[in-house]
Design a protein around this motif. Sequence first.
Motif, short mmCIF file in Angstrom:
data_model
loop_
_atom_site.label_atom_id
_atom_site.label_comp_id
_atom_site.label_asym_id
_atom_site.label_seq_id
_atom_site.Cartn_x
_atom_site.Cartn_y
_atom_site.Cartn_z
N SER A 1 0.92 -1.14 0.12
CA SER A 1 -0.06 0.04 0.17
C SER A 1 0.88 1.22 -0.10
CB SER A 1 -0.86 0.11 1.25
OG SER A 1 -1.92 -1.29 1.24
N THR A 2 1.66 1.20 1.08
CA THR A 2 2.59 2.46 1.00
C THR A 2 3.64 2.71 -0.28
OG1 THR A 2 4.20 1.30 2.19
CG2 THR A 2 2.66 2.50 3.54
N SER A 3 4.08 1.98 -0.80
CA SER A 3 4.60 1.76 -1.77
C SER A 3 3.96 2.33 -3.14
CB SER A 3 5.59 0.37 -2.55
OG SER A 3 6.24 -0.21 -1.31
N TYR A 4 2.68 1.91 -3.22
CA TYR A 4 1.88 2.29 -4.31
C TYR A 4 1.61 3.80 -4.12
CZ TYR A 4 -2.26 3.05 -7.25
OH TYR A 4 -3.19 3.71 -8.19
N LEU A 5 1.08 4.20 -2.92
CA LEU A 5 0.87 5.53 -2.47
C LEU A 5 1.86 6.49 -3.02
CD1 LEU A 5 -1.51 5.31 0.66
CD2 LEU A 5 -2.25 5.66 -1.80
N LYS A 6 3.08 6.05 -2.85
CA LYS A 6 4.29 6.88 -2.87
C LYS A 6 4.69 6.74 -4.47
CE LYS A 6 6.38 6.58 1.78
NZ LYS A 6 7.41 5.89 2.58
N SER A 7 4.35 6.03 -5.06
CA SER A 7 4.51 6.01 -6.48
C SER A 7 4.15 7.09 -7.42
CB SER A 7 4.28 4.46 -6.83
OG SER A 7 3.17 4.33 -7.23
N GLU A 8 4.66 7.16 -8.61
CA GLU A 8 4.38 8.08 -9.61
C GLU A 8 3.09 7.40 -10.25
OE1 GLU A 8 5.61 11.02 -10.24
OE2 GLU A 8 7.11 10.97 -8.56
N ALA A 9 2.97 6.03 -10.07
CA ALA A 9 1.64 5.50 -10.87
C ALA A 9 0.47 5.85 -10.11
CB ALA A 9 1.90 4.15 -11.09
N CYS A 10 0.52 6.12 -9.03
CA CYS A 10 -0.71 6.46 -7.91
C CYS A 10 -1.54 7.45 -8.43
CB CYS A 10 -0.25 6.61 -6.36
SG CYS A 10 -1.47 7.07 -5.31
N SER A 11 -2.71 7.20 -8.75
CA SER A 11 -3.83 8.34 -9.26
C SER A 11 -4.35 9.17 -8.05
CB SER A 11 -4.93 7.60 -10.38
OG SER A 11 -5.49 6.73 -9.37
#
Length: 570
Positions: A127-137
């Motif tokens: 979850s945290t990796s996704y929320l910190k990533s550029e791909a997170c919308s």
Amino acid sequence: MSRLEAKKPSLCKTEPLTSERVRSTLSVLKGIIASCYGPSGRLKQLHNGLGGCVCTTSQSSSLLRNLSVTHPILKVLTSSVQNHVCCFSDCGLFTAILCCNLIENIQRIGLTPTTAIKLNKYLLGLSTSYLKSEACSCRIPVDFRSTHIFLNLVHSILTSKPACMLTRKEIDHIGALILKAFLLTIPESAEERMVLGKSIIVPLKGQRVTDSTVLPGLLIEASEVQLRRLLPTQKSSALRVALFCASLSGDFSNAGEGTLVVHYQVSLENAVLEQLLNLGRQLVSDHVDLVLCQKVIHPSLKQFLSEHQIIAIDRVGVTLMEPLSKVTGATPIGSLYPIVSTTYGSVKDVRSARFGSKHFFHLLPNEATICSLLLCSRNDTAWEELKLTCQTAMHVLQLTIKEPWVLLGGGCVETHLAAYIRHKVHNEAEAIVRDDGCSQAELHIAAEAFCSALESTAVSLEHDGGEILIDMKYGHFWSCPADSASVGNWPDPLSRCGCGLYNSQGELSWSVLRSTYHPFAPQTCLPQAASGSVSNLTVDSFTAKLSGLQVAVETANLILDLSYVIEDKN
């Protein structure tokens, strides 16, 4: 002689979460907290049955501070949430609700604590990796050249606190003042290590909220008589300031322990007064124009200073000492010994100000990053809640400087993240279990419990019996009024998603949240300028929300891992 009782043995309880009493108590706590969540959250009145003040609130900081819990497990949960709120000010209710949901779901699915904790840690990292990533919308960058996102962030905080009892016009007014106060605390010259200033909230109750204002510098409350007597002094240049944290009243409160030997026929009062007057003479010779004292100034010293056109203001209080030091550049003086000239500071001017029935000294700084937010409200209850809300908003704005991002609010992050995790686990289960050492069945069960906890947290925003939906394209949260049309006509009663980014006019399909639907890949790229085209976005602090997610999962893991509770009943 009082009766002596034998010491009782400690009470040891194994597997505390298997107790029906503990589960029901945890459920009651979750119900109390969840019912406060969001703009339409219900208020709570907390008071002592024996008397005392009544607290009316829906904020986690006030709620948990005044809510008395006795069971050790509940104390662990509430302490974790309070520590999070102390550090980040926001997302306390989100953290508490998610933690309770995780504990309930893991207990229900029957995984061993070791397996559940290991998988919860993996899902948290995902979850945290996704929320910190550029791909997170769901993550929107903060543009410091525009006030658009800042105002949306402040408005989202103000609208989520119904106990402030603000109209839309008042929310716009207070939001603009909070943003102005925040900007005044930012130093004009950028250095290697930027130090933000401070905004002091000054109470003015019984006035209209729209009478609130922001002024650079500091307001010190005074009587009208004081202002007339002290302010006639005029000076074209800056005023030299002496700031005292020691008492100038002539008392002996700081004499310390031990015996005080006084020679025969020596008057201590006269000796101390002479020392105070010597201090006054030095202030005069050093050309000091303004004396500020945290405590009390002796009347004779006040008279002496007044005769030499020195403004003397006492009883400013410990709260204002740090801001006064920043505004004036003066070092607080803690003794009556000869003063070093480097401890003095200066202000641009001292003026009188009147707001409502109150009078103030207004200290205008040279270049300091201190301002006063004069906060008005109709009654004490609304003012206390509004004060906490303004402090939260100011802190959240400061957090954006370190991490210049916001997350979409209104439940959309939770539902989008749940959809993302379901799709990720569904498509990559074999690779995940190979690296993590668990079975695919355990992974799917734990992921469903985790995603269901996120969705249940979003559902807590609905308090009026409406239907909660998720769209199959973006994975956003949609609330349908309870008296709306049937399922076949979803777009008709729907207007915008929870965060306000998307409307129902696009080619969207919906499913009832927490119902069975096939995992899908939510859109992971935010359309260009989508956030800028919406005037009223609901957004949350990126830093506070991310910390709340981590605290919720880690606290749930800690509680799930408890095998014994040992209580000393003596």
